[in-house]
Design a protein around this motif. Structure first.
Motif, PDB file in Angstrom:
ATOM      1  N   ALA A  48      -8.739   1.522  -0.533  1.00  0.00           N
ATOM      2  CA  ALA A  48      -8.141   2.778  -0.983  1.00  0.00           C
ATOM      3  C   ALA A  48      -9.168   3.902  -1.027  1.00  0.00           C
ATOM      4  O   ALA A  48      -8.856   5.059  -0.716  1.00  0.00           O
ATOM      5  CB  ALA A  48      -7.487   2.593  -2.348  1.00  0.00           C
ATOM      6  N   ASN A 103       4.223   5.459   2.879  1.00  0.00           N
ATOM      7  CA  ASN A 103       4.144   4.006   2.710  1.00  0.00           C
ATOM      8  C   ASN A 103       4.619   3.343   4.000  1.00  0.00           C
ATOM      9  O   ASN A 103       4.767   4.015   5.024  1.00  0.00           O
ATOM     10  CB  ASN A 103       4.951   3.544   1.498  1.00  0.00           C
ATOM     11  CG  ASN A 103       6.418   3.959   1.559  1.00  0.00           C
ATOM     12  OD1 ASN A 103       6.970   4.163   2.640  1.00  0.00           O
ATOM     13  ND2 ASN A 103       7.042   4.095   0.399  1.00  0.00           N
ATOM     14  N   LEU A 151      -5.131   2.332   5.208  1.00  0.00           N
ATOM     15  CA  LEU A 151      -4.345   1.425   4.374  1.00  0.00           C
ATOM     16  C   LEU A 151      -3.556   0.414   5.200  1.00  0.00           C
ATOM     17  O   LEU A 151      -3.460  -0.761   4.825  1.00  0.00           O
ATOM     18  CB  LEU A 151      -3.379   2.233   3.494  1.00  0.00           C
ATOM     19  CG  LEU A 151      -4.019   3.140   2.449  1.00  0.00           C
ATOM     20  CD1 LEU A 151      -2.948   3.952   1.737  1.00  0.00           C
ATOM     21  CD2 LEU A 151      -4.844   2.345   1.446  1.00  0.00           C
ATOM     22  N   ASP A 211      -4.121   0.224  -2.315  1.00  0.00           N
ATOM     23  CA  ASP A 211      -4.290  -0.516  -1.071  1.00  0.00           C
ATOM     24  C   ASP A 211      -3.644  -1.900  -1.136  1.00  0.00           C
ATOM     25  O   ASP A 211      -3.083  -2.305  -2.166  1.00  0.00           O
ATOM     26  CB  ASP A 211      -5.772  -0.594  -0.678  1.00  0.00           C
ATOM     27  CG  ASP A 211      -6.649  -1.309  -1.702  1.00  0.00           C
ATOM     28  OD1 ASP A 211      -6.155  -2.233  -2.380  1.00  0.00           O
ATOM     29  OD2 ASP A 211      -7.839  -0.942  -1.820  1.00  0.00           O
ATOM     30  N   ALA A 212      -3.719  -2.634  -0.027  1.00  0.00           N
ATOM     31  CA  ALA A 212      -3.053  -3.934   0.079  1.00  0.00           C
ATOM     32  C   ALA A 212      -3.641  -4.969  -0.870  1.00  0.00           C
ATOM     33  O   ALA A 212      -2.981  -5.952  -1.212  1.00  0.00           O
ATOM     34  CB  ALA A 212      -3.131  -4.439   1.520  1.00  0.00           C
ATOM     35  N   PRO A 235       0.820  -1.214   0.000  1.00  0.00           N
ATOM     36  CA  PRO A 235       0.000   0.000   0.000  1.00  0.00           C
ATOM     37  C   PRO A 235       0.853   1.262   0.000  1.00  0.00           C
ATOM     38  O   PRO A 235       1.956   1.293   0.559  1.00  0.00           O
ATOM     39  CB  PRO A 235      -0.825  -0.118   1.284  1.00  0.00           C
ATOM     40  CG  PRO A 235      -0.058  -1.049   2.154  1.00  0.00           C
ATOM     41  CD  PRO A 235       0.631  -1.998   1.228  1.00  0.00           C
TER      42      PRO A 235
END
Length: 343
Positions: free
Chosen positions: A67, A328, A61, A209-210, A41
């Motif tokens: 997101a 991040n 996130l 996002d992840a 993310p």
């Protein structure tokens, strides 16, 4: 002649051709829809006030949130900051003394919502999201946008705070509209400059996002002391913001009229589709503005910020002074100086 052997060879060749065609079709489909890049993310946003906004987005996130939720929560920080005269409740009014707000939001499915010329609502980004999720439309404006917001639980608020009113009355003495470039990059925690010293601008935010999905948000109070009714690029999908979950997202900042003329954010995403890096795509979009209006381009600021599906990011601006915030898993408060054409 052995008819059975001949038929067997023909069937073999036929099946081979069909198989190759099928494999080619599958490969083409796969190439057009790249797999999500999971587990990395990232959120980026325009200007130094993006640092605080990114931190809020990162809460979503880092908890494996979506997101779309991250960008909405992130830019709401800027909208609520009374020391920020270019976004939300702290924004400077138009030349008639009205604070009018613009915002848009876009998710990983291509859904989008927008509001423009919205008055008396402190968080236009949340109204924009509600337009996206609760109506068949993309954009609501003016009294219609306000009516929709009130019908859906938003409360009216006086957006013209004392410091903004004071600056507006100071500006009225001469009514000299001469925007100062990159004023957004100055600290808003100190005393405000008088009159026309503040110009615009936008917070544009992009997040991956992840799950590997992209979304974006953009919100502004527009140019200080603009003509009543003026709307810039920020609420216009394709100009101030564009997201394509297969490719990437882009947002813009600066003089919105020039961004609208080039459909700037859409252009950046389409250039990334062609293989441009985020930075190279932003630079080409800036050059398109110069090509259309070379003399105007020397006197204004426009910057683009982009994030692709792989988590790669970049920016480019007309003039020096543009910056963006990066967040991040390694760094939550990084401010990056964007590259530029003119010195």
């Amino acid at each position: 002649m052995n008819t059975d052997n001949t038929n067997s060879r023909r069937n073999f060749i036929k099946q081979s051709i069909l198989g190759a065609t099928a494999i080619g079709s599958i490969s083409a489909m796969t190439a057009s829809k790249p797999a999500a890049v999971k587990g990395k993310p990232i959120v980026i946003s325009t200007w130094d006030f993006g640092i605080a906004a990114n931190k809020e987005a990162w809460k979503v996130l880092s908890a494996n949130g979506r997101a779309l939720d991250a960008v909405e929560q992130g830019v709401k920080v800027a909208e609520a900051d009374l020391n920020n005269p270019t976004v939300g409740k702290g924004g400077y009014p138009d030349r008639d003394g009205f604070v009018t707000l613009d915002a848009c939001i876009m998710d990983e499915f291509g859904n989008c919502g927008s509001v423009a010329f919205l008055q008396n609502i402190a968080h236009p980004i949340s109204v924009a999201r509600m337009v996206m999720e609760k109506t068949p439309h993309v954009m609501l404006v003016g009294d219609g946008a306000l009516q929709f917001a009130l019908q859906n639980g938003f409360s009216e608020d006086n957006l013209l705070i004392p410091s903004s009113e004071k600056a507006w009355k100071e500006w009225l003495k001469e009514k000299n509209y001469k925007p100062v470039m990159n004023i957004e990059n100055k600290s808003f925690s100190t005393e405000r400059l008088p009159g026309n010293q503040y110009n615009h601008d936008t917070i544009g935010m992009l997040a991956l996002d992840a799950a590997g999905n992209l979304s974006g948000a953009c919100t502004t109070s527009g140019m200080a002391f603009k003509m009543h009714g003026r709307v810039g690029d920020s609420p216009i999908i394709g100009a101030g913001l564009y997201v394509d979950n297969e490719i990437g997202g882009a947002t813009s900042t600066g003089v919105g009229e020039e961004v609208i003329r080039t459909v700037g954010s859409f252009l950046v995403v389409e250039l990334m589709r062609q293989g441009y890096s985020p930075e190279a795509a932003c630079k080409e979009a800036v050059n398109r503005i110069i090509k259309k209006k070379p003399e105007t381009a020397k006197e204004i600021q426009v910057g683009f910020l982009a994030l692709n599906k792989n988590g790669e990011y970049g920016s480019y601006a007309l003039q020096k002074g543009f910056s963006y915030a990066l967040c991040n898993s390694e760094k939550q408060d990084l401010l990056v100086k964007g590259k530029h054409i003119y010195q």
